[in-house]
Enzyme design. Structure first.
Site, PDB file in Angstrom:
ATOM      1  N   GLY A 129     -11.351  45.091  40.214  1.00 15.82           N
ATOM      2  CA  GLY A 129     -12.047  45.457  41.441  1.00 15.82           C
ATOM      3  C   GLY A 129     -13.244  46.338  41.142  1.00 15.82           C
ATOM      4  N   GLY A 184     -13.054  50.055  36.125  1.00 15.87           N
ATOM      5  CA  GLY A 184     -13.166  50.341  34.693  1.00 15.87           C
ATOM      6  C   GLY A 184     -13.369  49.091  33.868  1.00 15.87           C
ATOM      7  N   HIS A 196     -25.831  52.779  33.664  1.00 11.30           N
ATOM      8  CA  HIS A 196     -25.311  51.772  32.736  1.00 11.30           C
ATOM      9  C   HIS A 196     -26.166  51.717  31.473  1.00 11.30           C
ATOM     10  CE1 HIS A 196     -22.007  49.619  34.732  1.00 11.30           C
ATOM     11  NE2 HIS A 196     -22.584  50.002  35.855  1.00 11.30           N
ATOM     12  N   ARG A 197     -27.483  51.733  31.690  1.00 14.25           N
ATOM     13  CA  ARG A 197     -28.393  51.647  30.527  1.00 14.25           C
ATOM     14  C   ARG A 197     -28.217  52.847  29.613  1.00 14.25           C
ATOM     15  NH1 ARG A 197     -33.877  49.444  33.388  1.00 14.25           N
ATOM     16  NH2 ARG A 197     -33.177  47.292  33.579  1.00 14.25           N
ATOM     17  N   ALA A 198     -28.073  54.033  30.225  1.00 16.08           N
ATOM     18  CA  ALA A 198     -27.971  55.262  29.427  1.00 16.08           C
ATOM     19  C   ALA A 198     -26.705  55.281  28.585  1.00 16.08           C
ATOM     20  CB  ALA A 198     -28.027  56.476  30.352  1.00 16.08           C
ATOM     21  N   ARG A 199     -25.620  54.658  29.062  1.00 17.93           N
ATOM     22  CA  ARG A 199     -24.367  54.733  28.297  1.00 17.93           C
ATOM     23  C   ARG A 199     -24.252  53.626  27.253  1.00 17.93           C
ATOM     24  NH1 ARG A 199     -19.688  53.038  32.726  1.00 17.93           N
ATOM     25  NH2 ARG A 199     -19.653  50.821  32.259  1.00 17.93           N
TER      26      ARG A 199
HETATM   27  N1  LIG Z   1     -30.543  44.593  36.380  1.00 21.95           N
HETATM   28  C1  LIG Z   1     -29.708  45.281  35.611  1.00 21.95           C
HETATM   29  N2  LIG Z   1     -28.433  45.400  36.017  1.00 21.95           N
HETATM   30  C2  LIG Z   1     -27.584  46.089  35.235  1.00 21.95           C
HETATM   31  C3  LIG Z   1     -28.009  46.677  34.007  1.00 21.95           C
HETATM   32  N3  LIG Z   1     -26.939  47.287  33.451  1.00 21.95           N
HETATM   33  C4  LIG Z   1     -25.904  47.088  34.308  1.00 21.95           C
HETATM   34  N4  LIG Z   1     -26.288  46.374  35.383  1.00 21.95           N
HETATM   35  C5  LIG Z   1     -25.457  45.908  36.502  1.00 21.95           C
HETATM   36  O1  LIG Z   1     -24.580  46.896  36.969  1.00 21.95           O
HETATM   37  C6  LIG Z   1     -23.470  46.251  37.608  1.00 21.95           C
HETATM   38  C7  LIG Z   1     -22.179  46.997  37.398  1.00 21.95           C
HETATM   39  O2  LIG Z   1     -22.330  48.316  37.869  1.00 21.95           O
HETATM   40  P1  LIG Z   1     -21.327  49.090  38.832  1.00 21.95           P
HETATM   41  O3  LIG Z   1     -21.412  48.499  40.187  1.00 21.95           O
HETATM   42  O4  LIG Z   1     -21.670  50.526  38.664  1.00 21.95           O
HETATM   43  O5  LIG Z   1     -19.908  48.849  38.175  1.00 21.95           O
HETATM   44  P2  LIG Z   1     -18.586  48.199  38.715  1.00 21.95           P
HETATM   45  O6  LIG Z   1     -18.548  46.860  38.049  1.00 21.95           O
HETATM   46  O7  LIG Z   1     -18.441  48.250  40.184  1.00 21.95           O
HETATM   47  O8  LIG Z   1     -17.527  49.205  38.164  1.00 21.95           O
HETATM   48  P3  LIG Z   1     -16.524  49.044  36.984  1.00 21.95           P
HETATM   49  O9  LIG Z   1     -15.437  48.169  37.469  1.00 21.95           O
HETATM   50  O10 LIG Z   1     -16.054  50.451  36.721  1.00 21.95           O
HETATM   51  O11 LIG Z   1     -17.293  48.467  35.857  1.00 21.95           O
HETATM   52  C8  LIG Z   1     -23.362  44.872  37.002  1.00 21.95           C
HETATM   53  O12 LIG Z   1     -23.492  43.917  38.035  1.00 21.95           O
HETATM   54  C9  LIG Z   1     -24.553  44.780  36.040  1.00 21.95           C
HETATM   55  O13 LIG Z   1     -25.207  43.519  36.155  1.00 21.95           O
HETATM   56  C10 LIG Z   1     -29.369  46.499  33.594  1.00 21.95           C
HETATM   57  O14 LIG Z   1     -29.810  46.954  32.531  1.00 21.95           O
HETATM   58  N5  LIG Z   1     -30.168  45.804  34.449  1.00 21.95           N
END
Ligand SMILES: Nc1nc2c(ncn2[C@@H]2O[C@H](COP(=O)(O)OP(=O)(O)OP(=O)(O)O)[C@@H](O)[C@H]2O)c(=O)[nH]1
Length: 173
Positions: free
Chosen positions: A8, A12, A48-51
């Site tokens: 969900g 994580g 996300h990018r920073a980690r």
């Molecule tokens: N455009 C873009 N999207 C990114 C990048 N890095 C991560 N994302 C997006 O960030 C989204 C996930 O972020 P969150 O919504 O914070 O995480 P989540 O999936 O709800 O949470 P977790 O279940 O904990 O992973 C994904 O859909 C990725 O595509 C990036 O460099 N560019």
């Protein structure tokens, strides 16, 4: 090794995918399907990018996943796709949905090709009651079908809840 990680929102699942990618020791190509359509999403993306390790190549590809997978898997990379749920809504409705059948077939074909290291991350959206709206029902149904199709070609399938992995297929290191 092909892995499908389901969970969900804020379960994580992305953190597990990133850990598995780091632990693989392979060069990683991170494929983001999200687009920063508002400020809050831009902040999430920045986190996300920073980690992520600075050595990873990051690509933003909202639609053509099959082509992207083939290119980067063939070059010997581990490809981490985060996340399929956004890809699905893009493929269903971006540019009036004309791409869905072709992009869907191409993704499954690329995922089913032998060899290669891929980690797919996707939201499990089918655990609630059947949605009332037709569009949302279609989305939930397509997500469920997509997950089943990918699970059948992946070596490992993991469901993540509360930061804890439940292994559905294969084993975690
Ligand atoms: N455009 C873009 N999207 C990114 C990048 N890095 C991560 N994302 C997006 O960030 C989204 C996930 O972020 P969150 O919504 O914070 O995480 P989540 O999936 O709800 O949470 P977790 O279940 O904990 O992973 C994904 O859909 C990725 O595509 C990036 O460099 N560019």
């Amino acid at each position: 090794m092909k892995t499908l990680i389901l969970g969900g929102a804020r379960s994580g699942k992305s953190a597990l995918a990133e850990k598995l990618a780091i632990d693989s020791g392979k060069p990683v190509v991170y494929v983001a399907t999200a687009e920063a359509l508002d400020d809050e999403m831009a902040v999430r993306i920045a986190h996300h990018r920073a980690r992520r390790p600075s050595t990873w190549l990051s690509i933003e590809e909202p639609l053509a996943l099959g082509t992207t997978l083939r290119t980067h898997v063939a070059a010997g990379n581990l490809v981490l796709v985060d996340c399929l749920t956004l890809w699905l809504s893009n493929a269903l409705w971006m540019r009036e949905g004309i791409h869905f059948d072709a992009e869907h077939a191409d993704l499954l074909a690329a995922a089913g090709e032998p060899g290669g290291d891929i980690i797919f991350v996707s939201n499990e959206v089918g655990l609630g009651i059947t949605p009332l709206g037709e569009i949302t029902r279609r989305f939930v149904d397509e997500a469920g079908r997509l997950h089943q199709s990918l699970a059948s070609v992946c070596d490992r399938v993991v469901f993540v809840a509360a930061g804890l992995p439940l292994v559905l297929k294969g084993t975690l290191p």
